[in-house]
Each structure stands twice: as C-alpha cells, then as structure tokens.
Scaffold this motif. Structure first.
Motif, mmCIF file in Angstrom:
data_model
loop_
_atom_site.group_PDB
_atom_site.id
_atom_site.type_symbol
_atom_site.label_atom_id
_atom_site.label_comp_id
_atom_site.label_asym_id
_atom_site.label_seq_id
_atom_site.Cartn_x
_atom_site.Cartn_y
_atom_site.Cartn_z
ATOM 1 N N CYS A 1 -11.189 6.718 3.796
ATOM 2 C CA CYS A 1 -9.813 7.220 3.766
ATOM 3 C C CYS A 1 -9.170 7.022 2.394
ATOM 4 O O CYS A 1 -8.427 7.885 1.921
ATOM 5 C CB CYS A 1 -8.980 6.552 4.851
ATOM 6 S SG CYS A 1 -9.401 7.121 6.512
ATOM 7 N N VAL B 1 -5.185 7.238 0.426
ATOM 8 C CA VAL B 1 -4.290 6.296 1.108
ATOM 9 C C VAL B 1 -4.826 4.879 0.910
ATOM 10 O O VAL B 1 -5.996 4.692 0.612
ATOM 11 C CB VAL B 1 -4.162 6.617 2.615
ATOM 12 C CG1 VAL B 1 -3.543 7.991 2.817
ATOM 13 C CG2 VAL B 1 -5.485 6.513 3.333
ATOM 14 N N ALA C 1 -4.669 1.731 5.696
ATOM 15 C CA ALA C 1 -4.460 2.911 6.540
ATOM 16 C C ALA C 1 -5.770 3.329 7.191
ATOM 17 O O ALA C 1 -5.798 3.699 8.371
ATOM 18 C CB ALA C 1 -3.866 4.059 5.722
ATOM 19 N N ILE D 1 -6.510 0.894 10.002
ATOM 20 C CA ILE D 1 -5.686 1.218 11.176
ATOM 21 C C ILE D 1 -6.295 2.404 11.922
ATOM 22 O O ILE D 1 -6.479 2.362 13.145
ATOM 23 C CB ILE D 1 -4.237 1.548 10.767
ATOM 24 C CG1 ILE D 1 -3.544 0.319 10.187
ATOM 25 C CG2 ILE D 1 -3.451 2.117 11.948
ATOM 26 C CD1 ILE D 1 -2.236 0.628 9.464
ATOM 27 N N LEU D 2 -6.607 3.449 11.195
ATOM 28 C CA LEU D 2 -7.162 4.646 11.812
ATOM 29 C C LEU D 2 -8.488 4.334 12.507
ATOM 30 O O LEU D 2 -8.717 4.759 13.643
ATOM 31 C CB LEU D 2 -7.347 5.749 10.764
ATOM 32 C CG LEU D 2 -7.799 7.098 11.283
ATOM 33 C CD1 LEU D 2 -6.804 7.662 12.291
ATOM 34 C CD2 LEU D 2 -7.978 8.062 10.116
ATOM 35 N N SER E 1 2.862 -4.625 6.107
ATOM 36 C CA SER E 1 1.865 -3.691 5.592
ATOM 37 C C SER E 1 1.522 -2.645 6.639
ATOM 38 O O SER E 1 1.352 -1.464 6.334
ATOM 39 C CB SER E 1 0.605 -4.447 5.170
ATOM 40 O OG SER E 1 -0.386 -3.549 4.740
ATOM 41 N N THR F 1 4.321 0.094 6.877
ATOM 42 C CA THR F 1 4.258 1.050 5.770
ATOM 43 C C THR F 1 3.130 2.045 5.968
ATOM 44 O O THR F 1 3.310 3.254 5.814
ATOM 45 C CB THR F 1 4.064 0.301 4.432
ATOM 46 O OG1 THR F 1 5.163 -0.576 4.247
ATOM 47 C CG2 THR F 1 3.940 1.262 3.269
ATOM 48 N N ASN F 2 1.968 1.544 6.329
ATOM 49 C CA ASN F 2 0.807 2.414 6.472
ATOM 50 C C ASN F 2 0.838 3.234 7.756
ATOM 51 O O ASN F 2 0.269 4.320 7.811
ATOM 52 C CB ASN F 2 -0.475 1.593 6.359
ATOM 53 C CG ASN F 2 -0.716 1.197 4.928
ATOM 54 O OD1 ASN F 2 -1.194 1.994 4.143
ATOM 55 N ND2 ASN F 2 -0.332 -0.020 4.573
ATOM 56 N N MET F 3 1.505 2.726 8.769
ATOM 57 C CA MET F 3 1.681 3.502 9.990
ATOM 58 C C MET F 3 2.509 4.740 9.702
ATOM 59 O O MET F 3 2.251 5.819 10.231
ATOM 60 C CB MET F 3 2.396 2.622 11.011
ATOM 61 C CG MET F 3 1.887 2.628 12.392
ATOM 62 S SD MET F 3 0.237 3.158 12.668
ATOM 63 C CE MET F 3 -0.311 1.767 13.537
ATOM 64 N N VAL G 1 2.575 6.329 6.870
ATOM 65 C CA VAL G 1 1.669 7.247 6.174
ATOM 66 C C VAL G 1 0.836 8.030 7.193
ATOM 67 O O VAL G 1 0.704 9.255 7.107
ATOM 68 C CB VAL G 1 0.744 6.476 5.198
ATOM 69 C CG1 VAL G 1 -0.383 7.351 4.687
ATOM 70 C CG2 VAL G 1 1.542 5.896 4.042
ATOM 71 N N LEU G 2 0.291 7.324 8.167
ATOM 72 C CA LEU G 2 -0.580 7.966 9.160
ATOM 73 C C LEU G 2 0.186 8.868 10.121
ATOM 74 O O LEU G 2 -0.321 9.918 10.523
ATOM 75 C CB LEU G 2 -1.366 6.906 9.938
ATOM 76 C CG LEU G 2 -2.398 6.145 9.111
ATOM 77 C CD1 LEU G 2 -2.963 4.974 9.913
ATOM 78 C CD2 LEU G 2 -3.516 7.067 8.647
#
Length: 140
Positions: free
Chosen positions: A5, A11, A15, A18-19, A45, A48-50, A52-53
């Motif tokens: 990713c 990203v 991220a 998480i994915l 963290s 923030t990345n959630m 993005v996703l």
C-alpha cells in the motif's frame, strides 16, 4: 500489505496494516480500539490513517443503533470501486494526451511522444472496460 500500500498507493504503512487486518479479521466489523490492539498502533495514528482509507473508499465507517462507537469494515464492493476510479483516471490521462496531440500538432515529434502515451492508456482503459467483471463466491 503495509509495504504494498505504501509503494502502490503512496499511503503510510500503517494504512496498509489497517487494510490488511480488516481483510482477515473476525468479526469483519472492528472498532478503532480493536484494530489498534490487533496491529499495535496508537489510536491517534489509527484515526489519521482511517480517514485516509475511508476517503479512498477502501473502508467504510458504520455505527450500531444505541452505540457511540464507530466500526470499520472493508465492503465487498470496495475493490471494484477502487479499480473503477483507477480506470477513470486512465481515461482522463488518455484524453489529456489527446488534447496535447492537438496542441502540439499531429505531425510533430512532441505529438508522437504524446501519441505513445495516449495509445497505452487507451489500450488499458479499453481492456478494463471491455473485460467482464469477475464472479465472486458468496459464503453461506
């Protein structure tokens, strides 16, 4: 998944973590706290990345009646949504190259370089739009 990713979508690796987790977790909907604990990330963290996703339509945020907690999941149509956006960007670049050919003059060397880019993007766009969608198996 984290490195893929990061390299492919630009990203942060978190991220991708998480994915990756949301693709395999059980149950498929997880709270931010559950995800943070599973992948070893801070809640800040993660938040923030959630974002993005969810903005990229990889992940959807949901709430449950009577609860204030947000839950996250990868929807079955997330992959098709992401690919359709990529195909749209291929088409946009192809059209941009076509405009450049017109501006550069169709017989010039500059136009030929643009034509090469145009033809590759045209081929990819047609390949994606003309190929039937893969069948998916539903679990009982």
């Amino acid at each position: 998944m984290a490195m893929f990713c990061a390299e492919e979508y630009g990203v942060p690796p978190i991220a991708g973590r998480i994915l990756g987790w949301l693709m395999i977790c059980d149950p498929p909907e997880q709270s931010a706290g559950q995800i943070a604990a599973a992948i070893g990330a801070s809640k800040a963290s993660l938040a923030t990345n959630m974002r993005v996703l969810t903005d990229a339509k990889f992940v959807r945020r949901r709430t449950r009646p009577g609860e204030r907690t947000n839950y996250y999941r990868v929807d079955d149509d997330a992959w098709e949504t992401v690919i359709r956006r990529r195909v749209a960007s291929l088409t946009e670049f192809r059209d941009l190259a076509a405009d450049g050919i017109d501006l550069a003059g169709t017989g010039s060397g500059r136009a030929e370089r643009l034509r090469v880019a145009h033809d590759v993007y045209d081929w990819m766009a047609k390949l994606f739009t003309e190929t039937p969608r893969p069948r998916t198996r539903k679990q009982p």
